[in-house]
Write an enzyme that holds these catalytic residues in place. Structure first.
Site, mmCIF file in Angstrom:
data_model
loop_
_atom_site.group_PDB
_atom_site.id
_atom_site.type_symbol
_atom_site.label_atom_id
_atom_site.label_comp_id
_atom_site.label_asym_id
_atom_site.label_seq_id
_atom_site.Cartn_x
_atom_site.Cartn_y
_atom_site.Cartn_z
ATOM 1 C CE1 TYR A 153 -3.979 2.178 0.571
ATOM 2 C CE2 TYR A 153 -2.511 3.359 2.061
ATOM 3 C CZ TYR A 153 -3.687 3.295 1.338
ATOM 4 O OH TYR A 153 -4.572 4.356 1.369
ATOM 5 C CE LYS A 157 -3.436 4.849 -1.886
ATOM 6 N NZ LYS A 157 -4.471 5.368 -2.796
HETATM 7 N N1 LIG Z 1 -9.880 6.125 4.460
HETATM 8 C C1 LIG Z 1 -8.618 6.441 4.736
HETATM 9 O O1 LIG Z 1 -8.203 6.458 5.913
HETATM 10 C C2 LIG Z 1 -7.670 6.831 3.632
HETATM 11 C C3 LIG Z 1 -6.477 7.486 3.979
HETATM 12 C C4 LIG Z 1 -5.588 7.843 2.974
HETATM 13 C C5 LIG Z 1 -5.901 7.558 1.655
HETATM 14 N N2 LIG Z 1 -7.066 6.921 1.348
HETATM 15 C C6 LIG Z 1 -7.336 6.655 -0.060
HETATM 16 O O2 LIG Z 1 -8.575 7.242 -0.414
HETATM 17 C C7 LIG Z 1 -9.133 6.514 -1.512
HETATM 18 C C8 LIG Z 1 -10.570 6.160 -1.191
HETATM 19 O O3 LIG Z 1 -10.562 5.262 -0.094
HETATM 20 P P1 LIG Z 1 -11.793 5.110 0.909
HETATM 21 O O4 LIG Z 1 -11.288 5.409 2.257
HETATM 22 O O5 LIG Z 1 -12.965 5.811 0.394
HETATM 23 O O6 LIG Z 1 -11.969 3.510 0.845
HETATM 24 P P2 LIG Z 1 -13.180 2.640 0.350
HETATM 25 O O7 LIG Z 1 -12.717 1.241 0.476
HETATM 26 O O8 LIG Z 1 -14.434 3.079 1.055
HETATM 27 O O9 LIG Z 1 -13.326 3.035 -1.207
HETATM 28 C C9 LIG Z 1 -12.534 2.485 -2.208
HETATM 29 C C10 LIG Z 1 -13.455 2.106 -3.346
HETATM 30 O O10 LIG Z 1 -12.645 1.581 -4.416
HETATM 31 C C11 LIG Z 1 -13.367 0.503 -4.987
HETATM 32 N N3 LIG Z 1 -12.445 -0.386 -5.697
HETATM 33 C C12 LIG Z 1 -11.594 -1.303 -5.170
HETATM 34 N N4 LIG Z 1 -10.942 -1.943 -6.143
HETATM 35 C C13 LIG Z 1 -11.388 -1.426 -7.317
HETATM 36 C C14 LIG Z 1 -11.096 -1.693 -8.679
HETATM 37 N N5 LIG Z 1 -10.206 -2.639 -9.026
HETATM 38 N N6 LIG Z 1 -11.730 -0.976 -9.637
HETATM 39 C C15 LIG Z 1 -12.651 -0.028 -9.291
HETATM 40 N N7 LIG Z 1 -12.982 0.252 -8.016
HETATM 41 C C16 LIG Z 1 -12.358 -0.440 -7.038
HETATM 42 C C17 LIG Z 1 -14.041 -0.194 -3.818
HETATM 43 O O11 LIG Z 1 -15.127 -1.012 -4.247
HETATM 44 C C18 LIG Z 1 -14.464 0.995 -2.969
HETATM 45 O O12 LIG Z 1 -15.791 1.409 -3.277
HETATM 46 C C19 LIG Z 1 -8.229 5.311 -1.730
HETATM 47 O O13 LIG Z 1 -7.335 5.592 -2.777
HETATM 48 C C20 LIG Z 1 -7.476 5.202 -0.411
HETATM 49 O O14 LIG Z 1 -6.237 4.563 -0.566
HETATM 50 C C21 LIG Z 1 -7.968 6.557 2.303
#
Ligand SMILES: NC(=O)c1ccc[n+]([C@@H]2O[C@H](COP(=O)([O-])OP(=O)(O)OC[C@H]3O[C@@H](n4cnc5c(N)ncnc54)[C@H](O)[C@@H]3O)[C@@H](O)[C@H]2O)c1
Length: 249
Positions: A153, A157
């Protein structure tokens, strides 16, 4: 008219916590949004909540065929493409390099990194044909620092931040701005992979953020709105960190 009046937007991970909040916020500012997600039902729930301004579409960002179909659907529906937000990311198992299977390593790279490569590869020519626009790639505070047991991961990133800079330089002549957006821990269901409840996630992670709490998806959406809109017109090749101070300590 709104801050994104009539802009045509494609959001990957549009069924997720952050992607869904971005879709909602953008639509409230007048955007027409295509919510793409591997989980088409989740994207459909987001689109239904938004109403007329959003449509759901099933897409695996690691598959060039479904990526091209998603971009084609957006252009067909909207007649243009102004903004791409890449928010999709998989939920990889926890473990160090010894523990992590090659399959899980490859899947994480395929979705989190190659997924953005593919989306931009096929969306950028359409954005250019529209006269230019903005690409926002959701990276993470863990693109700049690391935590134990998440080698795939954190590597993806960091690479998303560099890929965004690289495309910012290459696409400047096409009037396409490219920035990454790096949230700190944000209250979305993905935290439940590592913590049984959101309460447990808050207890463990909030103290790591000087602001003393986790982020909310709507706070990340607000930053994405700035990067997507013309308000950030002189900004490209940047990584916008929205992490409650996590990386400052
Ligand atoms: N939530 C956190 O703490 C956090 C922190 C830093 C970065 N992020 C980043 O923010 C972004 C959104 O994450 P989130 O927290 O909303 O998580 P989340 O898991 O709620 O959303 C991610 C979405 O991506 C979809 N997904 C997964 N694989 C896929 C694929 N192959 N093709 C299309 N869609 C796919 C999932 O079905 C899900 O709906 C991500 O890039 C994550 O790495 C999240």
């Amino acid at each position: 008219m709104g801050r994104l009046g009539n802009k045509a937007v494609l959001i990957t991970g549009g069924g997720g916590g952050i992607g869904g909040a971005i879709a909602e916020r953008f639509a409230a500012e007048g955007a027409r949004v295509l919510c793409c997600d591997l989980d088409e039902m989740a994207a459909a729930r987001v689109a239904a909540k938004i109403g007329g301004g959003a449509t759901a579409h099933g897409c695996d960002v690691s598959d060039p065929i479904t990526v091209q179909a998603a971009v084609a659907r957006a252009v067909e529906m909207f007649g243009a493409l102004n903004v791409l937000v890449n928010a999709a990311a998989g939920r990889e198992p926890i473990g160090d390099v010894v523990d992590l299977s090659l399959e899980d390593w490859r899947r994480t790279i395929d979705v989190n990194l190659t997924g953005i490569f593919l989306m931009c590869k096929y969306a950028a020519p359409e954005i250019a044909a529209t006269g230019g626009g903005s690409i926002v790639n959701i990276a993470s505070q863990l693109g700049s620092v690391v935590v134990p047991n998440r080698p795939a991961y954190v590597t993806t990133k960091a690479a998303v931040i560099q890929l965004s800079r690289s495309m910012a330089v290459d696409f400047a002549d096409r009037n396409i701005r490219v920035n990454s957006l790096s949230p700190g821990a944000t209250e979305a269901d993905r935290l439940l992979v590592r913590f049984k409840t959101m309460e447990a996630a808050r207890a463990a992670l909030a103290p790591l953020h000087p602001i003393g709490r986790l982020g909310r998806p709507d706070e990340i959406a607000e930053a994405a709105l700035f990067l997507a809109s013309d308000e950030s017109s002189f900004m490209t090749g940047s990584d916008m960190v929205v992490d409650g101070g996590y990386n400052a300590v």
